[in-house]
Design a protein around this motif. Structure first.
Motif, short mmCIF file in Angstrom:
data_model
loop_
_atom_site.label_atom_id
_atom_site.label_comp_id
_atom_site.label_asym_id
_atom_site.label_seq_id
_atom_site.Cartn_x
_atom_site.Cartn_y
_atom_site.Cartn_z
N UNK A 85 0.84 -1.20 0.00
CA UNK A 85 0.00 0.00 0.00
C UNK A 85 0.87 1.25 0.00
N UNK A 86 0.50 2.23 -0.82
CA UNK A 86 1.25 3.48 -0.82
C UNK A 86 0.76 4.43 0.26
N UNK A 87 -0.39 4.15 0.86
CA UNK A 87 -0.93 4.99 1.93
C UNK A 87 -1.55 4.08 2.99
N UNK A 88 -0.85 3.87 4.07
CA UNK A 88 -1.35 2.95 5.09
C UNK A 88 -2.47 3.55 5.93
N UNK A 89 -2.76 4.84 5.74
CA UNK A 89 -3.86 5.45 6.48
C UNK A 89 -5.18 5.39 5.72
N UNK A 90 -5.16 4.86 4.50
CA UNK A 90 -6.36 4.79 3.67
C UNK A 90 -7.38 3.83 4.30
N UNK A 91 -8.66 4.12 4.10
CA UNK A 91 -9.73 3.23 4.56
C UNK A 91 -9.68 1.96 3.71
N UNK A 92 -9.39 0.83 4.34
CA UNK A 92 -9.26 -0.43 3.61
C UNK A 92 -10.57 -1.19 3.45
N UNK A 93 -11.65 -0.68 3.98
CA UNK A 93 -12.93 -1.38 3.85
C UNK A 93 -13.28 -1.67 2.38
N UNK A 94 -13.12 -0.70 1.46
CA UNK A 94 -13.41 -1.02 0.05
C UNK A 94 -12.50 -2.13 -0.50
N UNK A 95 -11.24 -2.15 -0.08
CA UNK A 95 -10.34 -3.22 -0.50
C UNK A 95 -10.87 -4.57 -0.04
N UNK A 96 -11.19 -4.69 1.25
CA UNK A 96 -11.65 -5.99 1.77
C UNK A 96 -12.99 -6.40 1.17
N UNK A 97 -13.86 -5.45 0.93
CA UNK A 97 -15.16 -5.76 0.32
C UNK A 97 -14.96 -6.37 -1.07
N UNK A 98 -14.11 -5.74 -1.89
CA UNK A 98 -13.86 -6.25 -3.24
C UNK A 98 -13.08 -7.56 -3.17
N UNK A 99 -12.04 -7.62 -2.32
CA UNK A 99 -11.25 -8.85 -2.18
C UNK A 99 -12.16 -10.03 -1.86
N UNK A 100 -13.12 -9.81 -0.97
CA UNK A 100 -14.01 -10.90 -0.58
C UNK A 100 -14.95 -11.35 -1.70
N UNK A 101 -15.12 -10.55 -2.74
CA UNK A 101 -15.86 -10.99 -3.92
C UNK A 101 -15.04 -12.02 -4.72
N UNK A 102 -13.72 -11.94 -4.61
CA UNK A 102 -12.83 -12.79 -5.39
C UNK A 102 -12.22 -13.92 -4.57
N UNK A 103 -11.95 -13.69 -3.31
CA UNK A 103 -11.28 -14.66 -2.44
C UNK A 103 -12.27 -15.15 -1.40
#
Length: 139
Positions: A85-103
């Motif tokens: 991640x280039x910004x560790x302060x970013x809200x990761x909820x969108x990442x996990x939501x999309x990741x969970x569609x694939x994984x």
């Protein structure tokens, strides 16, 4: 040559040859049933970087899926993910939501790192993976 013979095999799915040539890499390497996937990022085939973590995450996992399929595996075969991640302060909820569609569960091991930049301006994340082809067959 069969992937199960222990020989190294390189995979660069159609559309990734330019990046593979430019950066002198394989999108994936397979030895036996083990597959190591180079870091995947959220770029379009014309190398456009969309805005936002959600759009980049979706493209990243689409690219990861394509590379794994070219090497004879699926996203269900992933046993480890590394997230840059280039910004560790970013809200990761969108990442996990999309990741969970694939994984799907059981979820792979995940390690995350903060980095100052990635290969193209505007990239927010990069994901690399390790998979064992066929390991999810009994899910």
């Amino acid at each position: 040559m069969s992937a199960s013979n222990g020989m190294q095999q390189s995979f660069n799915p159609p559309g990734t040859e330019g990046a593979a040539d430019q950066y002198r890499l394989s999108q994936a390497m397979r030895v036996g049933d083990m597959i190591w996937v180079s870091g995947q990022v959220g770029v379009t085939p014309d190398r456009t970087v969309p805005d936002g973590i959600e759009a980049q995450t979706r493209l990243t996992f689409e690219n990861l899926k394509t590379v794994l399929e070219s090497a004879g595996a699926t996203l269900d075969d992933v046993v480890e993910l590394t997230l840059l991640l280039t910004d560790t302060s970013i809200d990761l909820e969108p990442f996990y939501r999309v990741k969970d569609e694939y994984i799907r569960p059981p979820y792979p091991a995940i390690t995350g790192f903060g980095v100052s930049s990635l290969a193209l301006p505007g990239l927010l994340l990069e994901v690399r993976a390790v998979a064992v082809a066929g390991s999810a067959a009994n899910r």
